[in-house]
Design a protein around this motif. Sequence first.
Motif, PDB file in Angstrom:
ATOM      1  N   HIS A 167     110.878  43.363  39.008  1.00 14.17           N
ATOM      2  CA  HIS A 167     111.703  42.578  38.736  1.00 14.17           C
ATOM      3  C   HIS A 167     112.081  41.597  40.217  1.00 14.17           C
ATOM      4  CE1 HIS A 167     112.783  45.324  35.106  1.00 14.17           C
ATOM      5  NE2 HIS A 167     112.317  46.085  35.664  1.00 14.17           N
ATOM      6  N   GLU A 216     110.957  40.222  42.110  1.00 14.00           N
ATOM      7  CA  GLU A 216     110.326  38.221  41.969  1.00 14.00           C
ATOM      8  C   GLU A 216     110.955  37.267  41.049  1.00 14.00           C
ATOM      9  OE1 GLU A 216     106.190  35.824  42.283  1.00 14.00           O
ATOM     10  OE2 GLU A 216     106.352  37.924  41.868  1.00 14.00           O
ATOM     11  N   ASP A 217     111.435  37.862  39.870  1.00 16.06           N
ATOM     12  CA  ASP A 217     111.766  37.401  38.903  1.00 16.06           C
ATOM     13  C   ASP A 217     113.422  36.709  38.911  1.00 16.06           C
ATOM     14  OD1 ASP A 217     112.341  35.893  36.008  1.00 16.06           O
ATOM     15  OD2 ASP A 217     113.833  37.316  36.144  1.00 16.06           O
ATOM     16  N   ASN A 256     113.438  34.050  42.102  1.00 22.78           N
ATOM     17  CA  ASN A 256     113.447  33.403  41.624  1.00 22.78           C
ATOM     18  C   ASN A 256     114.532  32.296  41.847  1.00 22.78           C
ATOM     19  OD1 ASN A 256     110.211  33.246  42.605  1.00 22.78           O
ATOM     20  ND2 ASN A 256     109.894  33.979  40.593  1.00 22.78           N
ATOM     21  N   ARG A 257     115.245  32.753  40.393  1.00 23.41           N
ATOM     22  CA  ARG A 257     116.680  32.845  39.266  1.00 23.41           C
ATOM     23  C   ARG A 257     117.468  32.223  40.311  1.00 23.41           C
ATOM     24  NH1 ARG A 257     117.740  37.503  35.395  1.00 23.41           N
ATOM     25  NH2 ARG A 257     120.378  36.301  34.872  1.00 23.41           N
TER      26      ARG A 257
END
Length: 409
Positions: A242, A244-245, A248-249
């Motif tokens: 979770h 990295e995602d 990025n957001r």
Amino acid sequence: MSSDPWGRVDETGTVYVRTSEGEKVVGSWQAGSPEEALAYFERKYEGLVVEIGLLEKRVKTTDLSAKDATAAIDHIRGQIDEHHAVGDLETLGRRLDALVASVEARREERKARKAKQTDEARHAKEALVAEAEELAQSEQWRAAGERLRALVDTWKGLPRLDRKSDDELWHRFSHARSAFSKRRKSHFAALDAQREVARQAKERLVAEAESLSGSTDWGPTAARYRELMAEWKAAGRAQREHEEDLWNRFRGAQDVFFAARSGVFAERDAEQSENLKLKEELAVEAEKLVPVTDLKGARAAFRSVNERWEAIGHVPRDARPRVEGRMHAVERAIQEAEETEWRRTNPEARARAEGLTGQLQAAVDKLRAQIDAARAAGNNAKADKLSRELEGRQALLDQALKGLEEFGG
């Protein structure tokens, strides 16, 4: 009858072998001549010699077990004891005795070697147990786990001890591994829980960051993004799948806002740079009014410059003190000229200045007369004291006269 140094055949065909204890019957021979009988039993002797020689070589050069060697020795000795050969049987017996001693020595040697190996294996396993028990308390989860697995492989390669000792050491070794596994499992369970809390916190931060990405309230929003970043760092890491995602957001939302702000600021900077050029030109125009020679004209000209100045708008923040300082310097020069003109033309102020000057002049004259009188009377101490007082009054008089000059004389 036929005979040789180790045996003979009598007229009945009975074959004898000679020993230190006398002749022993070897067997009976009826199938041929006495010479053939002796040759037959001599060949049997040679067979025993070869068999003993081979056994000696096997005992010396191979890992023949003591049990098998003893069985082979007993088999050959049985043949010798039964006297079924003609030859030096006692020498063969002595060779077998020497073989027995050699086999027994090898048995003791192997026994000692096995005892040494067992002792070494015991020490090695005790060392493995001690290291495993120390590793059981480690928090270097990866390194300690890999080392414990290596210790298991090392353990499997060591000889077994007696059942009781081996079981006791294995129990301690296994218990240490289990304790480490339990602690590691507990640690990562707690870590997973922490990461889940971090994930939930970061989900909220991402949601807020995304909701702010379209804001045009540049200052407060940028400040809030800085706070969100501090909260992000304080939240800790979420689960790897979770983290990295979410990042990025979160970063993407910030990038949208700051890119928009940069575009607006770039346009604003260009406008403010142009404003700065215009204000620098006005500052040059204003500075030409100094020194002030025509107060009325200077006031009017400065008012005109100032009106145009106010209409221009903002300049870059870092240039503002410098360019505004130039205008303020001109403004102060005009104000000082106004104050000087006011003092010069103000009747009440002139009268007060003249009155003060007269009072100070009278006081100075009086002190001078008193000093002369004191010196004439020979009172130098009083004259010196009055002289010091005169210095102070004279300084005030000089200052008052200078002020009076500003009113035109």
